[in-house]
Design a protein around this motif. Structure first.
Motif, PDB file in Angstrom:
ATOM      1  N   ALA A 194     -29.101  31.733  63.648  1.00  0.00           N
ATOM      2  CA  ALA A 194     -29.373  32.802  62.680  1.00  0.00           C
ATOM      3  C   ALA A 194     -28.726  32.533  61.342  1.00  0.00           C
ATOM      4  CB  ALA A 194     -28.868  34.127  63.219  1.00  0.00           C
ATOM      5  N   GLU A 195     -29.380  33.011  60.321  1.00  0.00           N
ATOM      6  CA  GLU A 195     -28.790  33.100  58.992  1.00  0.00           C
ATOM      7  C   GLU A 195     -28.891  34.550  58.577  1.00  0.00           C
ATOM      8  OE1 GLU A 195     -30.601  30.437  56.291  1.00  0.00           O
ATOM      9  OE2 GLU A 195     -30.141  28.647  57.459  1.00  0.00           O
ATOM     10  N   PRO A 196     -27.764  35.209  58.257  1.00  0.00           N
ATOM     11  CA  PRO A 196     -27.795  36.626  57.918  1.00  0.00           C
ATOM     12  C   PRO A 196     -28.825  36.937  56.848  1.00  0.00           C
ATOM     13  CG  PRO A 196     -25.540  35.839  58.073  1.00  0.00           C
ATOM     14  CD  PRO A 196     -26.422  34.633  58.174  1.00  0.00           C
ATOM     15  N   ALA A 204     -25.565  35.986  71.397  1.00  0.00           N
ATOM     16  CA  ALA A 204     -24.355  36.126  70.581  1.00  0.00           C
ATOM     17  C   ALA A 204     -23.371  34.991  70.860  1.00  0.00           C
ATOM     18  CB  ALA A 204     -23.705  37.484  70.842  1.00  0.00           C
ATOM     19  N   LEU A 205     -23.210  34.651  72.129  1.00  0.00           N
ATOM     20  CA  LEU A 205     -22.316  33.546  72.483  1.00  0.00           C
ATOM     21  C   LEU A 205     -22.834  32.222  71.932  1.00  0.00           C
ATOM     22  CD1 LEU A 205     -21.514  34.513  76.178  1.00  0.00           C
ATOM     23  CD2 LEU A 205     -19.837  34.338  74.325  1.00  0.00           C
ATOM     24  N   TYR A 206     -24.124  31.983  72.105  1.00  0.00           N
ATOM     25  CA  TYR A 206     -24.697  30.720  71.628  1.00  0.00           C
ATOM     26  C   TYR A 206     -24.538  30.573  70.119  1.00  0.00           C
ATOM     27  CZ  TYR A 206     -27.981  26.929  70.865  1.00  0.00           C
ATOM     28  OH  TYR A 206     -28.548  25.727  70.497  1.00  0.00           O
ATOM     29  N   ARG A 207     -24.819  31.652  69.401  1.00  0.00           N
ATOM     30  CA  ARG A 207     -24.691  31.591  67.941  1.00  0.00           C
ATOM     31  C   ARG A 207     -23.239  31.505  67.489  1.00  0.00           C
ATOM     32  NH1 ARG A 207     -29.473  35.783  65.878  1.00  0.00           N
ATOM     33  NH2 ARG A 207     -31.194  34.377  66.406  1.00  0.00           N
ATOM     34  N   SER A 208     -22.313  31.803  68.399  1.00  0.00           N
ATOM     35  CA  SER A 208     -20.887  31.666  68.094  1.00  0.00           C
ATOM     36  C   SER A 208     -20.363  30.298  68.503  1.00  0.00           C
ATOM     37  CB  SER A 208     -20.093  32.761  68.822  1.00  0.00           C
ATOM     38  OG  SER A 208     -20.513  34.046  68.420  1.00  0.00           O
ATOM     39  N   ARG A 212     -29.239  24.877  62.446  1.00  0.00           N
ATOM     40  CA  ARG A 212     -28.772  24.505  63.779  1.00  0.00           C
ATOM     41  C   ARG A 212     -27.414  25.138  64.075  1.00  0.00           C
ATOM     42  NH1 ARG A 212     -30.588  20.984  67.350  1.00  0.00           N
ATOM     43  NH2 ARG A 212     -29.171  20.127  68.913  1.00  0.00           N
ATOM     44  N   CYS A 213     -27.222  25.643  65.321  1.00  0.00           N
ATOM     45  CA  CYS A 213     -25.944  26.211  65.721  1.00  0.00           C
ATOM     46  C   CYS A 213     -24.953  25.097  66.043  1.00  0.00           C
ATOM     47  CB  CYS A 213     -26.102  27.073  66.980  1.00  0.00           C
ATOM     48  SG  CYS A 213     -27.138  28.512  66.750  1.00  0.00           S
ATOM     49  N   ARG A 214     -23.689  25.453  65.994  1.00  0.00           N
ATOM     50  CA  ARG A 214     -22.655  24.526  66.427  1.00  0.00           C
ATOM     51  C   ARG A 214     -22.439  24.752  67.923  1.00  0.00           C
ATOM     52  NH1 ARG A 214     -20.161  26.964  62.193  1.00  0.00           N
ATOM     53  NH2 ARG A 214     -18.609  27.860  63.597  1.00  0.00           N
ATOM     54  N   ALA A 215     -23.365  24.294  68.726  1.00  0.00           N
ATOM     55  CA  ALA A 215     -23.302  24.520  70.171  1.00  0.00           C
ATOM     56  C   ALA A 215     -22.532  23.391  70.841  1.00  0.00           C
ATOM     57  CB  ALA A 215     -24.704  24.597  70.756  1.00  0.00           C
ATOM     58  N   SER A 216     -21.726  23.778  71.831  1.00  0.00           N
ATOM     59  CA  SER A 216     -21.033  22.781  72.623  1.00  0.00           C
ATOM     60  C   SER A 216     -21.955  22.250  73.687  1.00  0.00           C
ATOM     61  CB  SER A 216     -19.792  23.418  73.274  1.00  0.00           C
ATOM     62  OG  SER A 216     -20.192  24.503  74.101  1.00  0.00           O
ATOM     63  N   SER A 217     -21.580  21.186  74.320  1.00  0.00           N
ATOM     64  CA  SER A 217     -22.393  20.628  75.391  1.00  0.00           C
ATOM     65  C   SER A 217     -22.270  21.491  76.632  1.00  0.00           C
ATOM     66  CB  SER A 217     -21.940  19.216  75.719  1.00  0.00           C
ATOM     67  OG  SER A 217     -22.085  18.393  74.579  1.00  0.00           O
ATOM     68  N   PRO A 218     -23.398  21.740  77.345  1.00  0.00           N
ATOM     69  CA  PRO A 218     -23.323  22.551  78.533  1.00  0.00           C
ATOM     70  C   PRO A 218     -22.560  21.858  79.642  1.00  0.00           C
ATOM     71  CG  PRO A 218     -25.495  21.574  78.333  1.00  0.00           C
ATOM     72  CD  PRO A 218     -24.769  21.258  77.068  1.00  0.00           C
TER      73      PRO A 218
END
Length: 254
Positions: A235-237, A186-190, A246-252
């Motif tokens: 995910a796509e609903p 959930a966090l990653y997809r957010s 692709r998710c809008r993920a920040s850099s770790p």
């Protein structure tokens, strides 16, 4: 059991209604007898099983007579035909219960509706080993249903909406890996990749300290996919398994 006019509940205080009017189920020990019969779901419960459930190892000399009194009072309150005597045991033969409804809703995958059946702690107000064991079993079942409902929410694109709920549940059940996986996803997809990684780091540390084990393959694999920003995690609903955007993920964090 079949009698729509007679309804029972154990997912909360043990209660009974006939025609919408609550019936007095008696003392806590008498309600415990009713609870044992309800959990059995119409199967015969032996006299010894009932005696153990109500008194455990502290069974008094008068236990058999007292048990028969409880059954007699329940019959008077619910109807003589509701509790049948079979050999040296008893069985509930009429009525519907929230447990039976729970089974049916869970079978149909209607997890949200199943969860709504709980009205507080199961078998609330009842003591003894049997009551505690059933309470723990039903609490585990509720948590499993909750995980399934949250998984459905995450897969339906409601990941941001359930982050707070998942965070709270992970704090309450810190070594429950399925909840940790759901929160990570959930966090990653957010778009909160670093926080998702932090969930795994905390889980790994806690499992090592508390249980002396490493995370199981599910969270470990998810962690690897998160740190590499695997586009398949996004995910796509309304879409099932398969390629994702692709998710809008920040850099770790390093």
């Amino acid at each position: 059991m079949s009698d729509p006019e007679l309804r029972f509940s154990v997912l909360g205080p043990v209660r009974a209604w006939r025609g919408g009017v609550e019936v007095d189920a008696g003392s806590p020990q008498q309600r415990l007898v009713l609870a044992v019969l309800l959990v059995a779901g119409g199967r015969v419960v032996s006299q010894d099983q009932l005696l153990d459930a109500v008194w455990g190892e502290s069974r008094p000399r008068s236990a058999v007579g007292t048990l028969r009194t409880y059954v007699s009072r329940l019959r008077a309150a619910l109807g003589a035909e509701v509790i049948a005597s079979t050999g040296s045991g008893y069985a509930l033969t009429a009525g519907t219960s929230d447990l039976a409804e729970l089974d049916e809703l869970a079978r149909q995958g209607r997890h949200r509706e199943a969860l709504a059946l709980w009205q507080g702690e199961s078998l609330a107000g009842l003591d003894g080993g049997y009551a505690h064991a059933q309470r723990a079993r039903l609490a585990e079942r509720r948590l499993t249903l909750l995980e399934r409902r949250l998984s459905e929410d995450v897969e339906a694109g409601r990941h941001a909406e359930v982050v707070t709920e998942l965070t709270t549940l992970c704090a309450e059940h810190p070594v429950r890996e399925r909840l940790a996986c759901l929160l990570m996803l959930a966090l990653y997809r957010s778009g909160r990749q670093a926080e998702a990684i932090g969930v795994f780091t905390d889980l790994r540390k806690l499992l090592a300290e508390e249980l002396g084990v490493d995370p199981s393959p599910e969270p470990a694999e998810l962690y690897q996919r998160i740190i590499t920003a695997d586009p398949g995690l996004c995910a796509e609903p309304g879409r099932g398994p398969g390629p994702r955007r692709r998710c809008r993920a920040s850099s770790p964090r390093t």
